[in-house]
Scaffold this motif. Sequence first.
Motif, PDB file in Angstrom:
ATOM      1  N   ASP A  80      44.093  33.945  53.538  1.00  0.00           N
ATOM      2  CA  ASP A  80      44.411  33.766  52.122  1.00  0.00           C
ATOM      3  C   ASP A  80      43.125  33.457  51.360  1.00  0.00           C
ATOM      4  O   ASP A  80      42.140  32.991  51.934  1.00  0.00           O
ATOM      5  CB  ASP A  80      45.418  32.620  51.958  1.00  0.00           C
ATOM      6  CG  ASP A  80      46.129  32.646  50.608  1.00  0.00           C
ATOM      7  OD1 ASP A  80      45.895  33.579  49.805  1.00  0.00           O
ATOM      8  OD2 ASP A  80      46.926  31.728  50.349  1.00  0.00           O
ATOM      9  N   TYR A  81      43.139  33.739  50.086  1.00  0.00           N
ATOM     10  CA  TYR A  81      42.032  33.416  49.186  1.00  0.00           C
ATOM     11  C   TYR A  81      42.647  32.568  48.086  1.00  0.00           C
ATOM     12  O   TYR A  81      43.404  33.064  47.257  1.00  0.00           O
ATOM     13  CB  TYR A  81      41.407  34.701  48.633  1.00  0.00           C
ATOM     14  CG  TYR A  81      40.101  34.502  47.924  1.00  0.00           C
ATOM     15  CD1 TYR A  81      38.972  34.054  48.601  1.00  0.00           C
ATOM     16  CD2 TYR A  81      39.981  34.777  46.570  1.00  0.00           C
ATOM     17  CE1 TYR A  81      37.761  33.887  47.956  1.00  0.00           C
ATOM     18  CE2 TYR A  81      38.771  34.612  45.908  1.00  0.00           C
ATOM     19  CZ  TYR A  81      37.667  34.160  46.609  1.00  0.00           C
ATOM     20  OH  TYR A  81      36.467  33.989  45.957  1.00  0.00           O
ATOM     21  N   VAL A  82      42.377  31.253  48.134  1.00  0.00           N
ATOM     22  CA  VAL A  82      43.063  30.286  47.286  1.00  0.00           C
ATOM     23  C   VAL A  82      42.151  29.824  46.153  1.00  0.00           C
ATOM     24  O   VAL A  82      41.008  29.421  46.397  1.00  0.00           O
ATOM     25  CB  VAL A  82      43.499  29.066  48.130  1.00  0.00           C
ATOM     26  CG1 VAL A  82      44.272  28.074  47.281  1.00  0.00           C
ATOM     27  CG2 VAL A  82      44.324  29.504  49.333  1.00  0.00           C
ATOM     28  N   PHE A  83      42.668  29.872  44.950  1.00  0.00           N
ATOM     29  CA  PHE A  83      41.916  29.393  43.786  1.00  0.00           C
ATOM     30  C   PHE A  83      42.188  27.901  43.615  1.00  0.00           C
ATOM     31  O   PHE A  83      43.335  27.477  43.581  1.00  0.00           O
ATOM     32  CB  PHE A  83      42.317  30.169  42.528  1.00  0.00           C
ATOM     33  CG  PHE A  83      41.911  31.610  42.599  1.00  0.00           C
ATOM     34  CD1 PHE A  83      40.631  31.992  42.226  1.00  0.00           C
ATOM     35  CD2 PHE A  83      42.780  32.580  43.067  1.00  0.00           C
ATOM     36  CE1 PHE A  83      40.232  33.320  42.304  1.00  0.00           C
ATOM     37  CE2 PHE A  83      42.395  33.912  43.150  1.00  0.00           C
ATOM     38  CZ  PHE A  83      41.111  34.276  42.768  1.00  0.00           C
ATOM     39  N   GLN A  84      41.091  27.120  43.541  1.00  0.00           N
ATOM     40  CA  GLN A  84      41.201  25.671  43.389  1.00  0.00           C
ATOM     41  C   GLN A  84      40.272  25.231  42.265  1.00  0.00           C
ATOM     42  O   GLN A  84      39.059  25.378  42.384  1.00  0.00           O
ATOM     43  CB  GLN A  84      40.791  24.958  44.683  1.00  0.00           C
ATOM     44  CG  GLN A  84      41.621  25.350  45.883  1.00  0.00           C
ATOM     45  CD  GLN A  84      41.034  24.794  47.172  1.00  0.00           C
ATOM     46  OE1 GLN A  84      39.835  24.634  47.303  1.00  0.00           O
ATOM     47  NE2 GLN A  84      41.902  24.516  48.116  1.00  0.00           N
ATOM     48  N   GLY A  85      40.842  24.713  41.209  1.00  0.00           N
ATOM     49  CA  GLY A  85      40.019  24.263  40.083  1.00  0.00           C
ATOM     50  C   GLY A  85      39.183  25.401  39.532  1.00  0.00           C
ATOM     51  O   GLY A  85      39.699  26.420  39.112  1.00  0.00           O
ATOM     52  N   THR A  86      37.858  25.233  39.601  1.00  0.00           N
ATOM     53  CA  THR A  86      36.959  26.266  39.076  1.00  0.00           C
ATOM     54  C   THR A  86      36.446  27.210  40.159  1.00  0.00           C
ATOM     55  O   THR A  86      35.679  28.122  39.873  1.00  0.00           O
ATOM     56  CB  THR A  86      35.742  25.612  38.389  1.00  0.00           C
ATOM     57  OG1 THR A  86      35.064  24.801  39.353  1.00  0.00           O
ATOM     58  CG2 THR A  86      36.160  24.788  37.197  1.00  0.00           C
ATOM     59  N   GLY A  87      36.841  26.995  41.396  1.00  0.00           N
ATOM     60  CA  GLY A  87      36.356  27.834  42.492  1.00  0.00           C
ATOM     61  C   GLY A  87      37.486  28.437  43.303  1.00  0.00           C
ATOM     62  O   GLY A  87      38.660  28.333  42.945  1.00  0.00           O
ATOM     63  N   ALA A  88      37.108  29.077  44.387  1.00  0.00           N
ATOM     64  CA  ALA A  88      38.085  29.681  45.290  1.00  0.00           C
ATOM     65  C   ALA A  88      37.593  29.519  46.719  1.00  0.00           C
ATOM     66  O   ALA A  88      36.395  29.370  46.964  1.00  0.00           O
ATOM     67  CB  ALA A  88      38.285  31.149  44.955  1.00  0.00           C
TER      68      ALA A  88
END
Length: 198
Positions: A80-88
Amino acid sequence: MINISDTAQSHFRKLVEREGIPGLGVRLTAVDPGTPRADARLEFAEPSELAGDEWAVDCEGFTLYVAADSVRWLDGAEIDYVFQGTGAQLTIRAPKIKGEAPGEAASLVERVRWVMENEINPQLASHGGRATVEEVSADGTVWLRFGGGCHGCGMADVTLKQGIEKTLMARVPGVTAVRDATDHDSGSAPYMPRGRAG
């Protein structure tokens, strides 16, 4: 079967397109499978670098290749490629990569050693320590020998009773107690010297 999320496929597709190499794919390999150090590695794979026996997963705009000797360890993996806040962040979950815990039919020693190597020692390693199974007696008492930063550590008794014993008794039916077989006075580089702890 390997599950690759749409966001992960989109991420890989952009990376592959950026490289501009015809037929470029992504190879997934199990590193040190069946051990506590097991990990998954992702890398680009040009057609000339493929052995021909890889398991191919067709994705949107690229192919994911799984090394033949890694298939059994990576079956059921999720990428998976998860987006978290301002990053991934790219995440890989491979539930079989470290091997499977021995079943109830396995000996008490096998089950204790598996939990020690796969659950307890990775935590002790963060303090430079380790513990090995010295003996498992007929009454279910596990005798451990501490090494590294645990050898001579002032917190070894706490680690043994509140950490290791609780974990082994909860995870391995048949364990009745855990005891220390280490001569801690001979420890040369303890994580926390005796006399300073507590």
